[in-house]
Design an enzyme around this catalytic site. Structure first.
Site, PDB file in Angstrom:
ATOM      1  N   SER A  55       0.866  -1.136  -0.028  1.00  0.00           N
ATOM      2  CA  SER A  55       0.088  -0.122  -0.231  1.00  0.00           C
ATOM      3  C   SER A  55       0.921   1.058   0.007  1.00  0.00           C
ATOM      4  O   SER A  55       1.941   1.258   0.690  1.00  0.00           O
ATOM      5  CB  SER A  55      -0.893   0.096   1.138  1.00  0.00           C
ATOM      6  N   GLU A  62      -1.443  18.686  -6.263  1.00  0.00           N
ATOM      7  CA  GLU A  62      -2.707  18.543  -6.748  1.00  0.00           C
ATOM      8  C   GLU A  62      -3.733  17.861  -5.997  1.00  0.00           C
ATOM      9  O   GLU A  62      -5.023  17.740  -6.078  1.00  0.00           O
ATOM     10  CB  GLU A  62      -2.833  18.128  -8.090  1.00  0.00           C
ATOM     11  N   SER A  63      -3.277  16.643  -4.996  1.00  0.00           N
ATOM     12  CA  SER A  63      -4.068  15.855  -4.166  1.00  0.00           C
ATOM     13  C   SER A  63      -3.120  14.744  -3.880  1.00  0.00           C
ATOM     14  O   SER A  63      -2.236  14.640  -3.375  1.00  0.00           O
ATOM     15  CB  SER A  63      -5.261  15.493  -4.594  1.00  0.00           C
ATOM     16  N   HIS A  68      -3.113  -0.125  -3.659  1.00  0.00           N
ATOM     17  CA  HIS A  68      -2.788  -1.337  -2.933  1.00  0.00           C
ATOM     18  C   HIS A  68      -2.826  -2.359  -3.844  1.00  0.00           C
ATOM     19  O   HIS A  68      -3.881  -2.546  -4.700  1.00  0.00           O
ATOM     20  CB  HIS A  68      -4.240  -1.480  -1.930  1.00  0.00           C
ATOM     21  N   CYS A  83      -7.356  18.021  -7.968  1.00  0.00           N
ATOM     22  CA  CYS A  83      -8.282  19.388  -8.196  1.00  0.00           C
ATOM     23  C   CYS A  83      -7.200  20.061  -8.902  1.00  0.00           C
ATOM     24  O   CYS A  83      -7.306  21.448  -9.051  1.00  0.00           O
ATOM     25  CB  CYS A  83      -8.347  19.813  -6.772  1.00  0.00           C
TER      26      CYS A  83
END
Length: 120
Positions: A55, A62-63, A68, A83
């Site tokens: 993971s 931007e985010s 996983h 975003c």
């Protein structure tokens, strides 16, 4: 309110199990995918589980781009949220090739307010 961001949920099947279990290769593939999308990488963190599976996330200005893996099922679940103006399709194509996926399924969402864009 107009959408504040785009969120892609992607499931990759038929992946190379050896790659999905390799922490260094998954880390490299995710960083390459973020770069290919044009995202600005802030940091990243990945963890190898015992007996298998990884993971991790690449935090981008931007985010985020997260993964996983289930090597025993040749399966990976990916989450790409932005975003900002990134080319998610390009980044995900790089990732798909890196993990050897034979198929993918996507769900696209608009965030803020939440709205399903497409399934498939």
């Amino acid at each position: 309110m107009t959408a504040l961001g785009r969120h892609l949920l992607v499931e990759y099947t038929g992946c190379d199990a050896t790659i999905l279990a390799d922490l260094a290769r998954i880390t490299t593939a995710m960083l390459e995918a973020a770069r290919a999308s044009g995202a600005t990488i802030v940091t990243h963190s990945f963890h190898h589980f015992s007996p298998h599976g990884i993971s991790g996330a690449v935090i981008i200005a931007e985010s985020h781009l997260a993964i996983h893996t289930w090597p025993e099922h040749c399966f990976a679940a990916v989450d790409f949220f932005s975003c900002g103006p990134v080319d998610m399709d390009r980044g995900l194509a790089v990732l798909r090739a890196a993990i050897g996926a034979t198929d993918e399924t996507r769900m696209a969402l608009e965030r803020g307010p939440l709205r399903a864009v497409n399934l498939g």
